[in-house]
Design a protein around this motif. Structure first.
Motif, short mmCIF file in Angstrom:
data_model
loop_
_atom_site.label_atom_id
_atom_site.label_comp_id
_atom_site.label_asym_id
_atom_site.label_seq_id
_atom_site.Cartn_x
_atom_site.Cartn_y
_atom_site.Cartn_z
N LEU A 75 1.16 -6.68 9.97
CA LEU A 75 -0.12 -6.87 8.95
C LEU A 75 0.26 -7.92 8.01
O LEU A 75 1.29 -8.02 7.36
CB LEU A 75 -0.14 -5.72 8.16
CG LEU A 75 -1.67 -5.41 7.99
CD1 LEU A 75 -2.68 -5.55 8.95
CD2 LEU A 75 -1.54 -3.92 7.39
N PRO A 76 -0.62 -8.95 7.52
CA PRO A 76 -0.35 -9.97 6.54
C PRO A 76 0.20 -9.29 5.27
O PRO A 76 -0.24 -8.14 5.07
CB PRO A 76 -1.53 -10.57 6.41
CG PRO A 76 -2.38 -10.51 7.64
CD PRO A 76 -1.92 -9.15 8.24
N PHE A 101 4.06 1.22 9.87
CA PHE A 101 3.22 0.70 11.01
C PHE A 101 2.75 -0.82 10.61
O PHE A 101 2.43 -1.43 11.58
CB PHE A 101 2.18 1.77 11.05
CG PHE A 101 1.17 1.58 12.24
CD1 PHE A 101 -0.11 2.03 12.29
CD2 PHE A 101 1.78 1.20 13.39
CE1 PHE A 101 -0.80 1.90 13.18
CE2 PHE A 101 0.98 1.19 14.42
CZ PHE A 101 -0.26 1.47 14.41
N PHE A 131 -4.60 0.12 6.51
CA PHE A 131 -4.53 -1.29 7.20
C PHE A 131 -5.61 -2.42 6.57
O PHE A 131 -5.47 -3.40 6.48
CB PHE A 131 -4.90 -0.96 8.56
CG PHE A 131 -3.50 -1.10 9.39
CD1 PHE A 131 -2.95 0.01 8.98
CD2 PHE A 131 -3.15 -1.99 10.27
CE1 PHE A 131 -1.49 0.20 9.89
CE2 PHE A 131 -1.84 -1.73 10.88
CZ PHE A 131 -1.04 -0.73 10.73
N ALA A 132 -6.67 -1.89 5.94
CA ALA A 132 -7.68 -2.89 5.22
C ALA A 132 -7.24 -3.29 4.12
O ALA A 132 -7.26 -4.53 3.76
CB ALA A 132 -9.24 -2.04 5.27
N ASN A 133 -6.56 -2.42 3.34
CA ASN A 133 -6.04 -2.94 2.16
C ASN A 133 -4.86 -1.99 1.76
O ASN A 133 -4.73 -1.03 1.31
CB ASN A 133 -6.98 -2.46 0.88
CG ASN A 133 -6.48 -3.06 -0.41
OD1 ASN A 133 -5.48 -3.44 -0.58
ND2 ASN A 133 -7.65 -2.87 -1.40
N LEU A 189 -6.11 -7.23 4.17
CA LEU A 189 -6.93 -7.84 4.83
C LEU A 189 -8.21 -8.28 4.26
O LEU A 189 -8.94 -9.03 4.69
CB LEU A 189 -7.53 -6.99 6.22
CG LEU A 189 -6.43 -6.61 7.31
CD1 LEU A 189 -6.90 -5.81 8.57
CD2 LEU A 189 -5.57 -7.99 7.77
N THR A 190 -8.77 -7.40 3.14
CA THR A 190 -10.13 -7.72 2.60
C THR A 190 -9.91 -8.76 1.70
O THR A 190 -11.21 -9.07 1.29
CB THR A 190 -10.20 -6.14 1.83
OG1 THR A 190 -9.16 -6.00 1.14
CG2 THR A 190 -10.54 -5.11 2.44
N CYS A 216 3.07 -4.00 13.21
CA CYS A 216 1.76 -4.49 13.48
C CYS A 216 1.79 -5.96 12.78
O CYS A 216 0.49 -6.62 13.00
CB CYS A 216 0.80 -3.61 13.05
SG CYS A 216 0.38 -2.18 14.00
N PHE A 247 -9.03 -11.81 2.68
CA PHE A 247 -9.42 -12.99 3.41
C PHE A 247 -10.96 -13.31 3.76
O PHE A 247 -11.64 -12.64 3.82
CB PHE A 247 -8.76 -12.80 4.86
CG PHE A 247 -7.08 -12.83 4.93
CD1 PHE A 247 -6.39 -11.46 4.73
CD2 PHE A 247 -6.38 -14.15 5.07
CE1 PHE A 247 -5.22 -11.50 4.80
CE2 PHE A 247 -5.12 -14.16 5.03
CZ PHE A 247 -4.38 -12.82 4.74
#
Lengths: 578, 278
Positions: free
Chosen positions: B253-254, B247, B80-82, B258-259, B251, B261
């Motif tokens: 997710l972009p 998932f 989710f972070a990357n 996320l990292t 969700c 941004f």
């Protein structure tokens, strides 16, 4: 019985009923109303751990800034269902105060105190024509209250049932004589003044600090942090994941942080117990993570909606083995916002877990605060390399301050193993004794290196007073009020408010305590966990700290402290003169 | 610059026993990644505790050797972070089906784009041979018998979109299955029968190759369930495959990690949020 219309800018009101009667909504609307009048507001909810039913009591205290929280007594109450409180309210209201009750639901008429004024109002009848009569009962009562204390109609704009408010006001005008008191009202509401709970402040502070990942499991009294973070997450390209349990929650957050996102979780005592194994994993892998801890009354399931300060040891000593962590503790809602911002910076600068320790009294209750000035917010990611590193890069390189340059996946040549097993500078697992010793010292060095960076304590009161008080968190409020009351009684005191609890600020505590005659720790814990840390820090030469504790699930009131200190004066014949 | 074949080698030699099935899993994983062309810096490799958990030290990558049974939550957080990273979780049958069972079920249900390799040897080797959930024994008591747990059947019930089983005895097939799992969009589990040369506990029933079953439809959940729960045989190959949103997609997710941004907040963005608290 009624006093004449004096201007009083300090009032505490309780809204009581059974769960599901909108007392909470009404209390928040009343709180906002006072805020719009330019007063400082604090609230407190005393509710059972259930969804509907049970007896609930929502307190709103409004006074000119500063507002310290619950006073020693309540001035007025609205009681929607008297039977739910079984006469307890009688003790709560001060002599000269008043209670508004429903004239049709008041079975205890026979044993009412005669030193308070009882207003029997036909709430059902006055609410009968409303779309939602049950909800409107409270609005009617608020209308009566508004008339009695001189609040203008439009200030209660947040209440849905405006006509019900009017019904109440008109009833009061017609049927009740004179006002109870009045307020010095400001002409315009202060838009730079906000009202929010500690949990709101945690979620918003995290988003403002650049936290983009939160994983959590619902638990009282922390759930709202996750809900608010999740609601705003899309605006910030952030994400909130509900985990299957707290073990998953913290491990998800560790994964996200390993990958380079600012990450957090939030929980209470039972959840932290599950997360404990991950605390020393984070310390060993040197991964930054923020954990918001919202204490509730324990042990075990305890009293989920009541407050306590008995999780300090749980956090300071969380996890097996020795690994670094910081424990921060805000004392107000405003402080909560900024300490959370600090927490994210500290976590990344020192690459270890940072706990923000709060409790139900502070996190689940709303208070006013100045609008945070985001221009003042600084983001510091520490020794983070996001572009590339050299061929000889070592993730756990030995450094003077114990903090190694950090990389995240995607950075060329930064590949390494981050293992919970003991490892060397490159990350290779080894149990070589010399390396182990050096690596342990490296990690623990962070506790020393961070000292000047950690949030400082605040000293309140008279610097050279003979009596020194020590506390953290929500006890700040009642202690400050007690200090005022004691000062008026000719007893000066000094108060050391902790904002960093670990690493324990030994030097500062010893310096503060050095020339005091009495050291008194005020703490919501039977065993006195802060008290024990104090004793270790001060040692035998520094004096023997005493403990005022409260562990009935309710917050301290100023009289708990002032009564104890006055007794000190009587028993010990201490000369309080400066 | 490293040569092709050594791209994923670390400076640490594996200490698995000679003949341990895990050696074969490691080789197959190297080969699969080489074939796909993934770069070490773009791999997050998460392992658990036990002999199998040591695997993260042997693949040149961003490796995370965490807590027993908790690889999948870590892997989910990393993804989710990357989301641009290739995220691979690996562990033993105890790590995945005992202490990690709750996370296993829920991660399968969520379907993040993660590959999960389970090295199944029917034992807790590193602690000297206690039975694991996939064995037919209970524990310390002698002669206690329980039916073995089938992790893949549980995965099927939880909504898995890629289920495969391989054997460490057939490296080419194993590598091919791992490659298929890596390229599957969603959660992919490859359970590898990977015997422990010291503590034994091999499955005794007959291995059947799914691809040799005429008319077997690997998108049919009922057929897969019957095949998995047939006590007489152990199916090998891609047993089930389907498609549903990951998932990350569920969700919203972009698209970019996320990292990537910025951390700092535009004041205007926050202003309306703070206004809610006036």
């Amino acid at each position: 019985m009624l006093s004449s219309c004096a201007i009083i800018n300090d009032i505490e009101i309780a809204l009581c009923g059974t769960g599901g009667e909108w007392c909470k909504t009404g209390a928040l609307a009343l709180a906002r109303a006072f805020k719009h009048l330019g007063l400082s507001v604090a609230t407190y909810q005393d509710v059972p751990a259930r969804i509907l039913g049970g007896s609930v009591c929502h307190f709103v205290r409004a006074r000119e800034t500063p507002n310290f929280g619950l006073a020693d007594s309540t001035d007025a109450a609205i009681v929607l269902d008297e039977s739910a409180h079984e006469g307890l309210l009688d003790e709560m209201i001060r002599p000269g105060g008043f209670i508004i009750v429903d004239s049709d639901h008041s079975p205890y008429a026979a044993r009412r105190r005669d030193d308070i004024t009882w207003y029997d109002v036909p709430l059902d009848e006055l609410a009968r024509e409303e779309p939602d009569p049950r909800r409107a009962r409270l609005a009617v009562a608020l209308g009566v209250l508004a008339n009695l204390i001189g609040i203008e109609r439009d200030v209660l704009g947040d209440i849905v049932d405006q006509t019900a408010i009017d019904n109440g006001r008109r009833y009061a005008e017609r049927m009740l004589s004179a006002r109870f008191c009045g307020y010095a009202m400001q002409k315009r509401p202060d838009l730079d003044c906000l009202i929010m709970t500690g949990n709101d402040a945690i979620a918003l502070g995290a988003l403002a600090a650049g936290c983009r990942f939160m994983a959590a499991y619902p638990i009282a009294p922390a759930t709202e942090i996750f809900e608010l973070f999740g609601r705003h997450a899309p605006t910030f390209a952030a994400v909130a994941l509900q985990a299957e349990d707290e073990i998953a929650a913290i491990n998800m957050a560790l994964g996200a942080a390993f990958a380079g996102a600012r990450a957090m979780t939030a929980t209470s005592g039972p959840g932290q117990a599950l997360m404990t194994e991950a605390v020393t994993l984070a310390g060993s892998l040197e991964i930054p993570i923020v954990v918001a801890h919202c204490s509730r009354a324990g042990p075990s399931t305890g009293m989920p909606t009541k407050t306590e300060q008995a999780d300090l040891a749980h956090l300071v000593f969380a996890g097996h083995g020795d690994a670094p962590r910081f424990v921060l503790a805000p004392g107000t809602v405003e402080d909560t916002f900024w300490l959370v911002v600090d927490a994210f910076n500290l976590a990344e600068k020192y690459q270890c877990p940072v706990f923000v320790l709060t409790e139900q009294a502070l996190c689940r209750n709303a208070a006013t605060l100045p609008r945070p000035d985001l221009a003042a917010l600084k983001i510091d990611r520490g020794k983070l390399e996001t572009r590339a590193v050299g061929e000889n890069y070592k993730r756990f390189a030995f450094t003077a301050d114990g903090v190694s340059p950090r990389v995240v996946p995607g950075v060329p040549r930064g590949m390494h193993l981050a293992s919970g097993a003991e490892h060397d500078e490159a990350g290779t697992v080894t149990d070589d004794p010399a390396n182990r010793e050096r690596m342990m010292r490296k990690r623990m060095q962070k506790l020393r290196s961070a000292r000047s960076d950690l949030p400082t304590h605040v000293e309140h009161g008279v610097a050279n007073a003979r009596i020194a008080l020590f506390a953290y968190g929500s006890t700040r409020g009642p202690i400050l009020e007690a200090q005022q009351n004691l000062m008026e009684a000719g007893i000066p005191t000094r108060f050391f408010q902790f904002r960093t609890l670990w690493p324990f600020p030994e030097d500062e505590v010893c310096a503060f305590a050095a020339d005091a005659d009495h050291l008194v720790v005020v703490e919501g814990s039977y065993t006195g966990q802060l008290h024990q840390l104090m004793r270790s820090a001060i040692g035998s030469s520094g004096g023997d700290p005493e403990l005022i504790s409260r562990f009935d699930g309710r917050p301290f009131q100023p009289k708990d402290i002032s009564a104890y200190v006055k007794q000190l004066a009587v028993v010990r014949d201490v000369n309080f003169a400066r | 610059m490293r040569g092709e074949s050594s791209r994923f080698e670390t400076t640490t030699a594996s200490w698995w026993c000679p003949g341990c099935g895990n050696n074969s899993v490691l080789t197959a994983l190297h080969a699969a990644l080489l074939e796909i062309g993934t770069q070490p810096k773009d791999i997050a490799f998460i392992s658990g505790i036990g002999c199998s958990g040591k695997i993260s030290g042997y693949l040149r990558s961003y490796a995370f050797h965490g807590l027993h049974g908790r690889t999948l939550p870590v892997a989910t957080g990393i993804k989710f972070a990357n989301r641009d990273l290739t995220v691979i979780a690996a562990g033993g049958d105890g790590d995945g089906y005992a202490i990690g069972s709750a996370h296993f079920i829920h991660t399968v249900r969520r379907n993040p784009d993660i590959t999960y390799i389970v090295m199944d040897n029917g034992t807790y080797g590193l602690t000297h041979g206690q039975p694991s959930p996939t064995s037919a024994r209970e524990g310390a008591l002698p002669d206690s018998v329980l039916p073995p747990l089938d992790g893949l059947a549980i995965a099927l019930a939880a909504g898995a979109t890629f289920i495969a089983r391989a054997s460490s005895a057939h490296p080419a097939r194993l590598s091919d299955l791992i490659r298929k799992a890596l390229t599957h969009r969603g959660f992919a589990i490859v359970e590898v029968l990977s015997p422990c040369v010291v503590y034994g506990a091999e499955r005794s029933n007959e291995q059947v190759y799914v691809e040799e079953r005429i008319g077997y439809d690997r998108e049919n959940r009922g057929a897969a369930f019957n095949l998995l729960t047939d006590a007489q045989t152990t199916p090998i190959g891609v047993i089930f495959q389907s498609s549903r949103p990951t998932f990350e997609e569920v969700c919203n997710l972009p698209e970019r990690p996320l990292t990537t941004f910025p951390l700092s907040t535009q004041p205007e963005m926050f202003s309306s949020i703070l206004d809610e608290h006036r």
